[in-house]
Design an enzyme around this catalytic site. Sequence first.
Site, PDB file in Angstrom:
ATOM      1  N   TYR A   1       0.828  -1.207   0.000  1.00  0.00           N
ATOM      2  CA  TYR A   1       0.000   0.000   0.000  1.00  0.00           C
ATOM      3  C   TYR A   1       0.862   1.257   0.000  1.00  0.00           C
ATOM      4  CZ  TYR A   1      -3.085   3.749   1.386  1.00  0.00           C
ATOM      5  OH  TYR A   1      -3.761   4.930   1.419  1.00  0.00           O
TER       6      TYR A   1
ATOM      7  N   HIS B   1      -3.627  16.254  -2.934  1.00  0.00           N
ATOM      8  CA  HIS B   1      -4.082  16.387  -1.550  1.00  0.00           C
ATOM      9  C   HIS B   1      -3.898  17.810  -0.997  1.00  0.00           C
ATOM     10  CE1 HIS B   1      -4.380  12.114  -1.839  1.00  0.00           C
ATOM     11  NE2 HIS B   1      -4.568  11.915  -0.557  1.00  0.00           N
TER      12      HIS B   1
ATOM     13  N   ASN C   1       0.783  11.359   5.806  1.00  0.00           N
ATOM     14  CA  ASN C   1       0.073  10.444   6.689  1.00  0.00           C
ATOM     15  C   ASN C   1       0.597  10.676   8.103  1.00  0.00           C
ATOM     16  OD1 ASN C   1      -0.700   6.922   6.203  1.00  0.00           O
ATOM     17  ND2 ASN C   1      -2.034   8.685   6.199  1.00  0.00           N
TER      18      ASN C   1
ATOM     19  N   TYR D   1     -20.007  30.172  45.519  1.00  0.00           N
ATOM     20  CA  TYR D   1     -19.184  29.104  44.944  1.00  0.00           C
ATOM     21  C   TYR D   1     -18.056  29.646  44.068  1.00  0.00           C
ATOM     22  CZ  TYR D   1     -22.704  25.555  46.212  1.00  0.00           C
ATOM     23  OH  TYR D   1     -23.555  24.711  46.880  1.00  0.00           O
TER      24      TYR D   1
ATOM     25  N   ARG E   1     -15.462  30.318  46.666  1.00  0.00           N
ATOM     26  CA  ARG E   1     -15.147  29.232  47.583  1.00  0.00           C
ATOM     27  C   ARG E   1     -14.674  27.969  46.853  1.00  0.00           C
ATOM     28  NH1 ARG E   1     -19.731  26.251  50.529  1.00  0.00           N
ATOM     29  NH2 ARG E   1     -20.931  28.015  49.784  1.00  0.00           N
TER      30      ARG E   1
ATOM     31  N   PHE F   1      -2.412   6.702  12.049  1.00  0.00           N
ATOM     32  CA  PHE F   1      -2.761   8.040  11.569  1.00  0.00           C
ATOM     33  C   PHE F   1      -4.068   8.543  12.165  1.00  0.00           C
ATOM     34  CE2 PHE F   1      -4.025   4.779   8.448  1.00  0.00           C
ATOM     35  CZ  PHE F   1      -5.406   4.823   8.633  1.00  0.00           C
TER      36      PHE F   1
ATOM     37  N   GLU G   1     -12.554   5.129   4.482  1.00  0.00           N
ATOM     38  CA  GLU G   1     -12.166   5.781   5.735  1.00  0.00           C
ATOM     39  C   GLU G   1     -13.458   6.173   6.444  1.00  0.00           C
ATOM     40  OE1 GLU G   1      -9.731   8.711   3.894  1.00  0.00           O
ATOM     41  OE2 GLU G   1      -8.301   7.201   3.205  1.00  0.00           O
TER      42      GLU G   1
END
Length: 517
Positions: free
Chosen positions: A56, A86, A198, A283, A286, A332, A417
């Site tokens: 791959y 990309h 990646n 609060y 405190r 990844f 994916e």
Amino acid sequence: MTKSTLTLTPGSLGLEDLQAIHSGKVRLAIDAAARDGIRASAAVVQRAAAGTTAVYGVNTGFGKLASTRIDEAALDRLQLNLIRSHSVGVGVPLQPAVVRLMLALKAASLARGASGVRDVVIDTLLAVFNAGLVPYVPSQGSVGASGDLAPLAHMTLALMGEGEMLIAGQRRSAQQALREAGIAPLKLAAKEGLALINGTQTSTALALHAFLSFEPVLEAALVVGALTVDAARGSDGPFDPRIHALRGQPGQIDVAQYYRALLAGSPIRRSHLEGDDRVQDPYSLRCQPQVVGACLDQLRHAALVLLREANAVTDNPLVFADGEELVSGGNFHAEPVALAADGMALAIAEVGAIAERRIAMLIDAGVSRLPPFLTRDAGLNSGFMIAHVTAASLASENKSLAHPASVDSLPTSANQEDHVSMATFAARRLQPMIANTAHILGIELLAAAQGIDFLRPLASSPALEDAHALLRAACPSVDEDRYLAPDIERATALVTDGSLSRVFRALPGLPRLWTPA
């Protein structure tokens, strides 16, 4: 200024190393001992590229196209096309500090010798960092799985001389910037483009950027919160160490110690030890150790996760040179970063939320026993009435931004994916949240200092008087209504620029929040 050299030992980066990288005050080198492992893993990839077995990303397509075999003659072109296709990010560019972290984290990850890249890839990353060049990386476009593909592709495109660099805030040709710096554009071999994009280095860098930039804001929050305690003549009983020891939460124990140190020696405190008919404080005064302490624990946990991720190998497939294996996995997937960033978002929002409640308490004369809205002639003057509205709007905005990003997932790559982390947005949204919280604290600082002014001639503690003096050097007391927006900006600057942080750090014997001095 001559910069010192930080030698990156892959797998052993410390928080202080990341802080130095984030600041840009160092040059980087890779530990020479890592070179053998880098070369061994590269050799495995080169043999795989020349072989007949499908691997791959080495001799196949990517994502849903993983079953498509690529001819050996086209393997270098495959990597080039990967980066070009990309590089699809949008939005404003990432800040230089984030991109510096990306360059360094990617170099350190590849140098662990499990990614199959040549030395030249790592050396180019370091050369760009050391030349002070900042690849132009759009901030939007990653879902935080299959790595931070788009932002890392833009970074890589710049290394190749095809993208752009940010020079003095301006976009310039990366080819020209590399030529002027004497850096040869990177030419990718088998798997190298995939190894570069990646990984989780963008989401991790964004989360680390938020983590490091929030520390002085949180330290300022402690100082301002303590000043409000004195302005409201609150009790220091809630900070008694015995209370917190019985619960055992470490952040709570530390925050109570911080407040004791900040309030120590306050004449205001001594002035109402007797004759004060209030039994318990609200609060927001405190429970500061319980609330801010829980936030501190959350942030410290995030530090552990992010430090592990900064040292991790997160590309795919991974190379195990000893066995001549390339093994596909899913490192990844940025789920650890997404969950850490979501936890940070909750902590940042809560620090702002309790600060907003303290402002509301100060302007309420029935609770604080100070003049209404912290002004002497209420009615003619509105005082801090609308400054509090601004704080409320910012606290509400943070509540929306704090919605967990990690619970969302949209399948990508034709359902190959099919579960993603959204870590990049989870980390990127932290910066506007920090800005909102810093502005809330700036408003509280103005209000608390005004409350102290009403108690004069009584003084607060030495540390808190230092904080009060810092503000008064920038902003005079609000004796009557005036244009307050510039005062808010100047007060907020004391929160973000480290001025109040230095007041906190000057206190002796306290445990640090998280980073080294």
